[in-house]
Design a protein around this motif. Structure first.
Motif, mmCIF file in Angstrom:
data_model
loop_
_atom_site.group_PDB
_atom_site.id
_atom_site.type_symbol
_atom_site.label_atom_id
_atom_site.label_comp_id
_atom_site.label_asym_id
_atom_site.label_seq_id
_atom_site.Cartn_x
_atom_site.Cartn_y
_atom_site.Cartn_z
ATOM 1 N N SER A 92 24.436 -35.512 -49.797
ATOM 2 C CA SER A 92 24.378 -34.393 -50.744
ATOM 3 C C SER A 92 25.450 -33.338 -50.472
ATOM 4 C CB SER A 92 22.996 -33.736 -50.707
ATOM 5 O OG SER A 92 22.756 -33.177 -49.423
ATOM 6 N N LEU A 93 25.901 -33.255 -49.240
ATOM 7 C CA LEU A 93 26.928 -32.277 -48.869
ATOM 8 C C LEU A 93 28.324 -32.898 -48.811
ATOM 9 C CD1 LEU A 93 24.963 -30.606 -45.936
ATOM 10 C CD2 LEU A 93 25.207 -29.740 -48.265
ATOM 11 N N THR A 94 28.391 -34.213 -48.842
ATOM 12 C CA THR A 94 29.626 -34.992 -48.660
ATOM 13 C C THR A 94 30.413 -34.535 -47.429
ATOM 14 O OG1 THR A 94 30.950 -33.630 -50.175
ATOM 15 C CG2 THR A 94 29.834 -35.565 -51.128
ATOM 16 N N GLN A 95 29.665 -34.359 -46.341
ATOM 17 C CA GLN A 95 30.286 -33.999 -45.069
ATOM 18 C C GLN A 95 29.320 -34.312 -43.923
ATOM 19 O OE1 GLN A 95 30.880 -29.741 -44.345
ATOM 20 N NE2 GLN A 95 29.572 -29.326 -46.101
ATOM 21 N N PRO A 96 29.852 -34.386 -42.715
ATOM 22 C CA PRO A 96 28.977 -34.657 -41.581
ATOM 23 C C PRO A 96 28.235 -33.403 -41.123
ATOM 24 C CG PRO A 96 31.249 -34.500 -40.838
ATOM 25 C CD PRO A 96 31.259 -34.369 -42.340
ATOM 26 N N VAL A 97 27.083 -33.620 -40.507
ATOM 27 C CA VAL A 97 26.341 -32.548 -39.850
ATOM 28 C C VAL A 97 26.085 -33.009 -38.419
ATOM 29 C CG1 VAL A 97 25.275 -31.603 -41.935
ATOM 30 C CG2 VAL A 97 24.125 -33.414 -40.713
ATOM 31 N N ARG A 98 26.087 -32.068 -37.493
ATOM 32 C CA ARG A 98 25.943 -32.405 -36.074
ATOM 33 C C ARG A 98 24.784 -31.619 -35.499
ATOM 34 N NH1 ARG A 98 31.045 -31.556 -33.718
ATOM 35 N NH2 ARG A 98 31.478 -33.685 -34.267
ATOM 36 N N TYR A 99 24.036 -32.278 -34.610
ATOM 37 C CA TYR A 99 22.888 -31.639 -33.989
ATOM 38 C C TYR A 99 23.262 -31.074 -32.624
ATOM 39 C CZ TYR A 99 18.254 -30.727 -32.234
ATOM 40 O OH TYR A 99 17.152 -30.093 -31.722
ATOM 41 N N ARG A 100 22.792 -29.854 -32.373
ATOM 42 C CA ARG A 100 22.980 -29.220 -31.061
ATOM 43 C C ARG A 100 21.634 -28.630 -30.652
ATOM 44 N NH1 ARG A 100 27.707 -25.085 -30.390
ATOM 45 N NH2 ARG A 100 28.798 -27.017 -30.812
ATOM 46 N N ALA A 101 21.133 -29.060 -29.494
ATOM 47 C CA ALA A 101 19.845 -28.554 -29.000
ATOM 48 C C ALA A 101 19.914 -27.036 -28.894
ATOM 49 C CB ALA A 101 19.515 -29.170 -27.649
ATOM 50 N N GLY A 102 18.860 -26.377 -29.323
ATOM 51 C CA GLY A 102 18.801 -24.924 -29.270
ATOM 52 C C GLY A 102 19.399 -24.256 -30.491
ATOM 53 N N THR A 103 20.228 -24.968 -31.219
ATOM 54 C CA THR A 103 20.867 -24.429 -32.412
ATOM 55 C C THR A 103 20.367 -25.138 -33.663
ATOM 56 O OG1 THR A 103 22.867 -23.948 -31.135
ATOM 57 C CG2 THR A 103 23.100 -23.970 -33.503
ATOM 58 N N GLY A 104 20.140 -26.434 -33.548
ATOM 59 C CA GLY A 104 19.723 -27.240 -34.686
ATOM 60 C C GLY A 104 20.902 -27.947 -35.316
ATOM 61 N N TRP A 105 20.753 -28.281 -36.582
ATOM 62 C CA TRP A 105 21.797 -28.998 -37.312
ATOM 63 C C TRP A 105 22.874 -28.031 -37.782
ATOM 64 C CZ3 TRP A 105 21.989 -34.140 -37.232
ATOM 65 C CH2 TRP A 105 20.831 -34.831 -36.896
ATOM 66 N N GLU A 106 24.131 -28.342 -37.459
ATOM 67 C CA GLU A 106 25.276 -27.517 -37.850
ATOM 68 C C GLU A 106 26.012 -28.228 -38.978
ATOM 69 O OE1 GLU A 106 27.418 -27.292 -34.154
ATOM 70 O OE2 GLU A 106 26.301 -25.523 -33.525
ATOM 71 N N ILE A 107 26.142 -27.542 -40.094
ATOM 72 C CA ILE A 107 26.789 -28.117 -41.273
ATOM 73 C C ILE A 107 28.234 -27.659 -41.332
ATOM 74 C CG2 ILE A 107 26.761 -28.204 -43.794
ATOM 75 C CD1 ILE A 107 23.708 -27.654 -43.588
ATOM 76 N N GLY A 108 29.147 -28.608 -41.407
ATOM 77 C CA GLY A 108 30.554 -28.296 -41.605
ATOM 78 C C GLY A 108 31.287 -27.766 -40.390
ATOM 79 N N VAL A 109 30.715 -27.875 -39.210
ATOM 80 C CA VAL A 109 31.370 -27.390 -37.996
ATOM 81 C C VAL A 109 32.041 -28.571 -37.302
ATOM 82 C CG1 VAL A 109 31.029 -26.315 -35.742
ATOM 83 C CG2 VAL A 109 29.695 -25.540 -37.708
ATOM 84 N N ILE A 110 33.322 -28.437 -37.038
ATOM 85 C CA ILE A 110 34.057 -29.463 -36.319
ATOM 86 C C ILE A 110 34.584 -28.833 -35.039
ATOM 87 C CG2 ILE A 110 36.069 -30.979 -36.327
ATOM 88 C CD1 ILE A 110 35.766 -31.124 -39.372
#
Length: 169
Positions: free
Chosen positions: A96-114
């Motif tokens: 739905s976002l046409t981009q990757p999302v990355r998980y970081r413990a304590g922060t959660g899912w980060e959208i659009g962060v590289i």
């Protein structure tokens, strides 16, 4: 240990009856996590008619079948919902976002962060570590207002993108 340490996939035991059930459960988990793709991120309500293989990143206030699985990956299978607890660094493609999302413990899912130290194109570095501050031109014997405005615009753009530090005033 009856499951794998990272994603709690079931392990077989010597002499275990109905090994195919445990094996199939492990394969379903691998299928969901091998190259994960989700329909959407932060969804709290399970879809009414999911298709086998579709997955979602559950939101922080899940309801229904997803209750108690906040921030997890929910994947629909022929046997119902399967959930995977994300690990730090796990990257998932969000359709739905046409981009990757990355998980970081304590922060959660980060959208659009590289996160990177540098970016290369055809083996040539095009972006590296942030450069030192560059002062906006001032003074001089001959002042060209148009040239100064253009240089100031370039410097402002580089600062706004974080490629150079802001000049000390």
């Amino acid at each position: 240990m009856t499951t794998t340490p990272r994603f709690a996939l079931p392990l077989l035991h010597a002499g275990q009856a109905q090994k195919e059930l445990f094996h199939n459960e492990a394969v379903a988990g691998i299928d969901a996590l091998l190259h994960p793709e989700v329909e959407a991120v932060g969804t709290d309500v399970p879809p009414a008619t999911p298709e086998p293989g579709q997955a979602w990143i559950v939101g922080t206030a899940p309801t229904g079948d997803w209750a108690g699985h906040g921030d997890e990956i929910a994947c629909w299978t022929d046997g119902g919902w399967r959930f995977a607890v994300p690990r730090t660094g796990m990257t998932v493609w969000a359709e739905s976002l046409t981009q990757p999302v990355r998980y970081r413990a304590g922060t959660g899912w980060e959208i659009g962060v590289i996160a990177a130290r540098r970016i290369e194109v055809d083996g040539v570095q095009v972006i590296g570590a942030r450069g030192e501050a560059v002062a906006t031109p001032a003074g001089g014997a001959i002042v060209d207002d148009q040239a100064r405005a253009a240089i100031a615009g370039i410097l402002d753009a580089l600062r706004a993108h974080g490629l150079i530090a802001s000049a000390e005033l």
